[in-house]
Design an enzyme around this catalytic site. Structure first.
Site, PDB file in Angstrom:
ATOM      1  N   SER A  64       0.796  -1.233   0.000  1.00 24.18           N
ATOM      2  CA  SER A  64       0.000   0.000   0.000  1.00 24.18           C
ATOM      3  C   SER A  64       0.829   1.284   0.000  1.00 24.18           C
ATOM      4  CB  SER A  64      -0.962   0.015   1.198  1.00 24.18           C
ATOM      5  OG  SER A  64      -2.100  -0.763   0.918  1.00 24.18           O
ATOM      6  N   LYS A  67       0.148   3.873  -2.639  1.00 27.13           N
ATOM      7  CA  LYS A  67      -0.800   4.991  -2.521  1.00 27.13           C
ATOM      8  C   LYS A  67      -0.101   6.337  -2.329  1.00 27.13           C
ATOM      9  CE  LYS A  67      -4.566   2.101  -0.728  1.00 27.13           C
ATOM     10  NZ  LYS A  67      -3.975   0.876  -0.197  1.00 27.13           N
ATOM     11  N   SER A 124      -5.903   3.741   4.546  1.00 30.01           N
ATOM     12  CA  SER A 124      -5.333   2.953   3.440  1.00 30.01           C
ATOM     13  C   SER A 124      -6.418   2.286   2.607  1.00 30.01           C
ATOM     14  CB  SER A 124      -4.354   1.893   3.967  1.00 30.01           C
ATOM     15  OG  SER A 124      -3.591   1.343   2.908  1.00 30.01           O
TER      16      SER A 124
END
Length: 390
Positions: A64, A67, A124
């Site tokens: 993640s 991102k 997230s």
């Protein structure tokens, strides 16, 4: 009429500052700060100086931490005016179907850009990341193309994206070095830390579906000065974190890939942050957005616009060192023609010491300049003609 020079070179003495020996301080350091990570890097944000690195160009799954690039493109769209904080974003069937961490968006549900960004930065949220990608680019595939284009613009050589979320997929990878550069670029947008630095918040307030957001980066709560940026975990990637912290005038970025547990990941990053703040000092020269001259625009509604810094400009030193006799070179581009967009590169700033480049940074347009209409250009030309004939 103002006379604008295309090249300004001046010497400035800054007696109160200190200077180090160059952009890479890591060469002198035998200290091992990330024994239990596959790769890691520690940089000072303003200068990009590397304070520590371990396998920093190894291509690994970023999970993640992907991102960070997603948020960078969101912040760019807000900054250039193609997106606004209060604009509504509708959730597609596809976005709502994302697994992993999410804020459980339903098909057709709408949230503002700000609310979606909270979901991404704090929780997230994979569903919010895809919804924002579709809002900006029309589809996740088109947004991924934007991500890879931006990676090339930033000069990243160890990164390739296949999605906006970091969910496992073939040929989706990055490196500690590239992730640090993405974070450095994201932090130009100072508002981002209002979200990445928030430990808890709520979505869907005043409804029966009120949703509690808790930051996946626990250092935001437990390490003074940490205000971002993004965690990551998959079975392949293990535990990852790109963290940033600021104390006094110094902001640093620490990246860890492939730690065996959350506890170890946070300990490795804490060790890197402690090392940076105990050994180094940052000395600011210019603020983000500070004007360093004016450039002439031909055929524009405005004839001149300010060339401004697009990030804080500083010099890094070992603690206790002093600086003097810095050389500042400001180069302003010639032959610029409307239209000009806010953020377009219109010049450059270089800071040198004894012939060595310490800092090099773009200067950008402070505002948009549209192409002038024919009547305005005619009046401008007529005015110049009558002035010259006097």
């Amino acid at each position: 009429m103002k006379k604008i020079s295309s090249f300004i070179c001046c010497l400035i003495l800054i007696s109160s500052l200190g200077i180090g020996s160059g952009h890479t301080f890591a060469a002198e350091g035998k200290t091992e700060l990330a024994n239990d990570a596959k790769s890691a890097i520690l940089i000072e944000r303003d200068t990009g100086s590397i304070l520590y690195e371990k396998n920093s160009h190894e291509k690994l799954a970023p999970a993640s931490m992907t991102k960070i690039m997603t948020m960078l493109l969101i912040m760019k769209a807000i900054d250039n005016g193609t997106l606004s904080w209060k604009e509504k974003v509708r959730t597609s069937e596809y976005a709502a179907s994302m697994g992993g961490s999410q804020i459980f968006l339903e098909p057709g549900e709408e949230m503002t850009v700000e609310q979606m960004l909270k979901g991404i930065a704090i929780g997230s949220a994979n569903d919010a990341a895809v919804a924002m990608a579709e809002k900006i680019a029309g589809s996740e595939e088109s947004f991924v193309e934007m991500m890879n284009k931006e990676a090339k613009t930033l000069g990243l050589k160890d990164t390739h994206f296949q999605n906006t979320t970091g969910l496992p997929v073939k040929d989706h990878y990055s490196s500690a070095y590239d992730m640090a550069i993405m974070a450095k670029s994201l932090l130009k947008y100072e508002d981002i830390t209002k979200y990445t630095g928030t430990y808890e918040d709520y979505l869907r307030e005043n409804t029966d579906k009120k949703f509690w957001l808790v930051n996946t980066n626990k250092l935001v709560r437990f390490y003074p000065g940490v205000d971002g940026l993004k965690t990551g975990f998959t079975n392949e990637a293990k535990f990852c974190l790109t963290a940033t912290a600021k104390k006094n005038n110094m902001r640093v970025i620490a990246v860890v890939f492939g730690a065996p547990s959350t506890k170890v990941r946070n300990a490795q990053v804490t060790k890197m942050l402690d090392y940076a703040f105990s050994q180094y000092a940052t000395h600011p020269l210019y603020k983000n957005g500070q004007s360093l001259g004016e450039v002439k625009i031909s055929k524009g509604e405005k004839k001149y616009i300010h060339a401004v810094t697009n990030e804080p400009i500083s010099v890094l030193t070992k603690k206790g060192e002093k600086v003097d006799h810095l050389k500042k070179n400001i180069k302003l581009n010639e032959n610029l023609k409307a239209p000009i967009r806010k953020g377009d590169i219109v010049g450059s700033l270089t800071i040198m010491k004894d012939g060595k480049v310490l800092v090099k940074s773009d200067l950008v347009a402070k505002e948009n300049v549209k192409t002038a209409g024919w009547w305005k250009l005619f009046k401008r030309s007529f005015g110049l003609f009558t002035q010259a004939s006097k």
